[in-house]
Design an enzyme around this catalytic site. Structure first.
Site, PDB file in Angstrom:
ATOM      1  N   ASP B  80     -74.040  10.740  62.140  1.00  0.00           N
ATOM      2  CA  ASP B  80     -72.577  10.773  62.186  1.00  0.00           C
ATOM      3  C   ASP B  80     -72.089   9.546  62.944  1.00  0.00           C
ATOM      4  O   ASP B  80     -72.882   8.693  63.336  1.00  0.00           O
ATOM      5  CB  ASP B  80     -72.084  12.087  62.810  1.00  0.00           C
ATOM      6  CG  ASP B  80     -72.539  12.238  64.252  1.00  0.00           C
ATOM      7  OD1 ASP B  80     -72.304  13.312  64.811  1.00  0.00           O
ATOM      8  OD2 ASP B  80     -73.130  11.291  64.804  1.00  0.00           O
ATOM      9  N   SER B  81     -70.784   9.454  63.147  1.00  0.00           N
ATOM     10  CA  SER B  81     -70.243   8.205  63.700  1.00  0.00           C
ATOM     11  C   SER B  81     -70.764   7.949  65.107  1.00  0.00           C
ATOM     12  O   SER B  81     -71.001   6.790  65.491  1.00  0.00           O
ATOM     13  CB  SER B  81     -68.723   8.241  63.688  1.00  0.00           C
ATOM     14  OG  SER B  81     -68.265   9.461  64.234  1.00  0.00           O
TER      15      SER B  81
END
Lengths: 142, 127
Positions: B80-81
């Site tokens: 994820d980010s």
């Protein structure tokens, strides 16, 4: 060597306008924390105890612990970005304390290196609780 | 510190060799060696890509036999980010560079990360 990173002490910044800005602030905080890691390892003599990648993982785990703060419906009176701002403020406070050597080695090792740290911080909130408790505040008759 | 000097040595060596070659050969061959040098500086070196892949694997806890090509996107690998930012920070530490926020937003694949690293290492004033 890259230029040594210093934590600039900005006063309390204005509240973030939306989730995107809050997100950006989270990443900025994470980057500031990671860049302070060499200083921290130096101050507390953690070279033999832990690797920077483990500390980075500990920091990201703490951030992920609060990753569930995104649902506006769960917080009807406060906006989500304000909650995120508050969490970031506390995180920034903790980071500043650590970098200022206001903590001691056993604090750092106990909180970020060994296992999951202090007992009351284990697990993110609201996970694993029963449905009864989750709906406790909403209604009696769900 | 030892690892820092090793990486800087490995980046400097090819360019020194190519300048020596360009000085020693005749004018007719000068063009081809210059274009060869341009080719090397455009694409990231395979060893850089390999190092980036190793860091990505370790960060995302992938098994050792996961096939990682240069074009694999981080999001496709389950990052994820926050993971992406963490990977960028790990690369910063490993290659001793400083990635600006604007540059970090554009990194989505391993190849882009390796290219950016090469760019920054070349721009860094020689220690």
């Amino acid at each position: 060597m890259a230029a040594p990173f210093t934590l600039r002490k900005i006063g309390v910044p204005p509240n973030s306008a939306n989730l995107t800005e809050a997100r950006r602030r989270v990443f900025d905080f994470f980057r500031a924390a990671c860049r302070s890691l060499p200083t921290v390892m130096d101050i507390y003599n953690l070279q033999d105890v832990v690797a920077p990648s483990q500390l980075r993982f500990a920091i990201s785990a703490q951030i992920r612990n609060n990753a569930h703060v995104t649902d506006p419906k769960a917080l009807p009176l406060i906006s989500v970005s304000l909650v995120i701002d508050l969490l970031l403020f506390k995180g920034m406070e903790e980071l500043t304390d650590i970098v200022d050597h206001a903590k001691q080695r056993h604090h750092i090792i106990g909180q970020y290196v060994v296992g999951e740290g202090l007992v009351q911080n284990t697990g993110s909130k609201d996970q694993g609780k029963s449905d009864f408790l989750k709906n406790f505040y909403t209604s009696n008759y769900v | 510190m030892a690892s820092l000097s090793a990486t800087s040595l490995s980046f400097k060596a090819p360019s020194i060799q190519s300048t020596r070659i360009s000085q020693s050969i005749s004018f007719g061959r000068f063009q081809s060696s210059k274009s060869l040098r341009l080719q090397i500086s455009c694409a990231a070196k395979p060893e850089t890509v390999q190092k980036v892949s190793d860091i990505v694997k370790e960060q995302l806890a992938l098994s050792a036999d996961t096939a990682l090509t240069a074009e694999s996107k981080f999001s496709a690998l389950g990052a994820d980010s926050l993971d992406t930012v963490e990977i960028v920070m790990a690369l910063e530490e490993k290659f001793n560079i400083s990635v600006e926020e604007a540059d970090a937003q554009n990194i989505t694949t391993i190849q882009e990360a390796a290219d950016l690293i090469e760019d920054l290492v070349q721009k860094k004033p020689a220690a």
